[in-house]
Design an enzyme around this catalytic site. Structure first.
Site, mmCIF file in Angstrom:
data_model
loop_
_atom_site.group_PDB
_atom_site.id
_atom_site.type_symbol
_atom_site.label_atom_id
_atom_site.label_comp_id
_atom_site.label_asym_id
_atom_site.label_seq_id
_atom_site.Cartn_x
_atom_site.Cartn_y
_atom_site.Cartn_z
ATOM 1 N N THR A 125 0.757 -1.094 0.029
ATOM 2 C CA THR A 125 -0.014 0.053 0.178
ATOM 3 C C THR A 125 0.967 1.119 0.062
ATOM 4 O OG1 THR A 125 -1.935 0.628 0.833
ATOM 5 C CG2 THR A 125 -0.458 0.294 2.524
ATOM 6 N N CYS A 163 -2.865 7.436 8.254
ATOM 7 C CA CYS A 163 -3.425 6.038 8.028
ATOM 8 C C CYS A 163 -2.293 4.974 8.567
ATOM 9 C CB CYS A 163 -3.877 5.505 6.831
ATOM 10 S SG CYS A 163 -4.981 6.866 5.906
ATOM 11 N N HIS A 217 -5.525 -1.078 4.895
ATOM 12 C CA HIS A 217 -5.034 0.406 4.785
ATOM 13 C C HIS A 217 -6.202 1.051 5.655
ATOM 14 C CE1 HIS A 217 -3.319 3.926 2.605
ATOM 15 N NE2 HIS A 217 -4.048 4.344 3.543
#
Lengths: 162, 215
Positions: free
Chosen positions: A23, A29, A46
Site C-alpha cells: 500500500t 493512516c 489500509h
C-alpha cells in the site's frame, strides 16, 4: 511470475506466495499486515479512522475503520485456511504529517489510529511482532509473505525492513 | 434533499456554482502570486469533480508522487480542507526566484530554513487570498487555520485533509484549480489548489449563494 497486490486507501486484501502485498502513501493512516506463520496466508488493511461507531455513513465501509477492518481481515484469512493460533501482525503508519497549534482531535488522528489497531489486534490475540509508527513522514509499505519482512519506504530515509 | 450528504444528488448547475468559487478564489490567489514573483501567472478553468477518496491521489501523480504541500483547515460557517500542492521541482523554482538563492533544494534534507519559511509564507498568501475572496463572495465567515507545510508523498499528505470527509462519505468533492507560469514553456503545472468542503458545508455554501438545493 509474482505479482504485487495493491491495497488502496480504506481497503483490505489477501495475498499468498509468491505474490507480495503493498500500500502506498500512508500518512495518518495505518497499514496493518496479518500473516499466518504456518500457511503463509497474509493480508493487509489500509485503515483511515479508529472507530466505526463514530461513523455517520449509511453503508459502512468496513475496511476504513480499525475495529471493523481488523475483524474482517481476520475472518477472511480464517476462511482462506489460516490458523488463528499462528497469526502474527506487523504495522506501520500513523504519522503526524502537519503540525498545528490547535490540538483538536482530528489532527491527532495518527496516534489514535495506531492505538485502535493495537487494541483490535489484542482482542483477537494476535501479537504485533514489529511496528514503525508515528513520526512525521509518509510511508509506502510492502510485505513479502515468504520472508515475512515488511519493507517500509519513506521519502527521505530510504527503505528499511522490519 | 435535506441534508445534501449524497454527493451524487448534486446537479450540473451546482457544480457550475462550485466552479465559479474555484475561479474567484484561485484567480485572486494567482494575482497575489503574480505580484509576489513579478511574473504573469495563468490559471486554468477549475475542475470540479466528485472523486472516490481512493482515487484522489491519482489526480496529482499518484499516492507516491512527492510534493510540497501546504494544508489548512477552514473554520467558521462552512468548514473544509484546503491544499496547495506543487511538484518538488516547481516548488524549488518558485522559492529560488523568490529568495534569489539558486541552491535551494527540496530533495534531500536538511532544507534551507529561509526557503522553507518563504514557502510557508507563499502558502499563507495564496490560501489567504483564495479564502478571503471566497468569504467576500459568499458573505460567509471563513477562517483559515495557520497553514502546515509538508514535503512528502501525495497520498500521505491528503490523508489528513480527507479525515472529516471520510467519516461521512467515500467520495470527496474536489474543486481543483491549476496555476501555471505564463512564460513557462514546459507548461508544467506550478500548483494545484484543492478545496475540499466538508459534507455539511455544501448546503451552507449553496444557501449563501441563493442556490436551491431541493430542486
Amino acid at each position: 511470475m509474482s505479482e504485487v497486490i495493491k491495497v488502496g486507501m480504506a481497503d483490505l486484501k489477501l495475498a499468498a506466495p509468491p505474490n507480495t502485498i503493498r500500500t502506498s502513501g500512508l500518512g495518518s493512516c495505518v497499514g496493518v499486515v496479518i500473516y499466518d506463520e504456518m500457511t503463509n496466508i497474509s493480508g493487509m488493511a489500509h485503515v483511515m479512522l479508529p472507530d466505526s461507531s463514530q461513523s455517520k455513513q449509511v453503508t459502512l465501509n468496513t475496511a476504513k475503520y480499525a475495529d471493523t477492518a481488523i475483524k474482517e481481515l481476520f475472518n477472511k484469512m480464517i476462511a482462506e485456511g489460516a490458523r488463528s493460533y499462528s497469526l502474527k501482525a506487523k504495522m506501520a503508519g500513523g504519522a503526524q504529517m502537519f503540525t498545528f497549534q490547535s490540538g483538536s482531535d482530528v489532527m491527532r488522528i495518527g496516534p489514535r489510529n495506531v492505538e485502535a489497531v493495537k487494541h483490535a489486534l489484542k482482542q483477537l490475540r494476535i501479537p504485533v511482532l514489529a511496528s514503525d509508527v508515528g513520526g512525521k513522514s509518509g510511508r509506502t509499505i510492502e510485505f513479502d509473505p515468504v520472508s515475512k519482512k515488511l519493507h517500509i519506504r519513506t521519502v527521505n530515509q530510504g527503505t528499511v525492513a522490519i | 434533499m435535506g441534508e445534501l450528504r449524497d454527493l451524487n444528488q448534486l446537479k450540473p448547475f451546482h457544480l457550475d456554482v462550485l466552479k465559479e468559487i474555484g475561479n474567484i478564489g484561485a484567480g485572486h490567489a494567482a494575482t497575489s502570486l503574480s505580484t509576489l514573483l513579478k511574473r504573469k501567472i495563468d490559471m486554468k478553468v477549475p475542475n470540479v469533480r466528485v472523486v472516490p477518496l481512493q482515487e484522489l491521489p491519482d489526480q496529482v501523480g499518484g499516492a507516491e508522487a512527492e510534493v510540497a504541500a501546504i494544508f489548512l483547515r477552514i473554520e467558521g460557517d462552512a468548514p473544509g480542507s484546503m491544499f496547495f500542492l506543487s511538484a518538488i521541482d516547481q516548488a524549488e523554482r518558485l522559492i529560488r526566484s523568490l529568495i534569489e538563492n539558486e541552491d535551494f533544494q527540496l530533495k534531500q534534507p536538511p532544507f534551507d530554513q529561509i526557503g522553507l519559511s518563504a514557502l510557508q509564507e507563499v502558502g499563507n498568501i495564496l490560501s489567504g487570498s483564495y479564502l478571503s475572496s471566497l468569504a467576500d463572495f459568499t458573505k460567509l465567515n471563513l477562517q483559515p487555520t495557520v497553514p502546515g507545510l509538508s514535503i512528502d508523498m501525495v497520498g500521505a499528505v491528503l490523508n489528513y485533509g480527507l479525515m472529516s470527509i471520510s467519516e461521512v462519505s467515500d467520495h470527496a468533492l474536489v474543486i481543483d484549480t491549476h496555476i501555471t507560469e505564463a512564460d513557462n514553456e514546459s507548461e508544467e503545472t506550478s500548483g494545484h489548489f484543492f478545496l475540499l468542503p466538508d459534507p455539511d458545508s455544501f448546503q451552507v455554501i449553496f444557501k449563501a449563494l441563493g442556490v436551491d438545493v431541493d430542486e
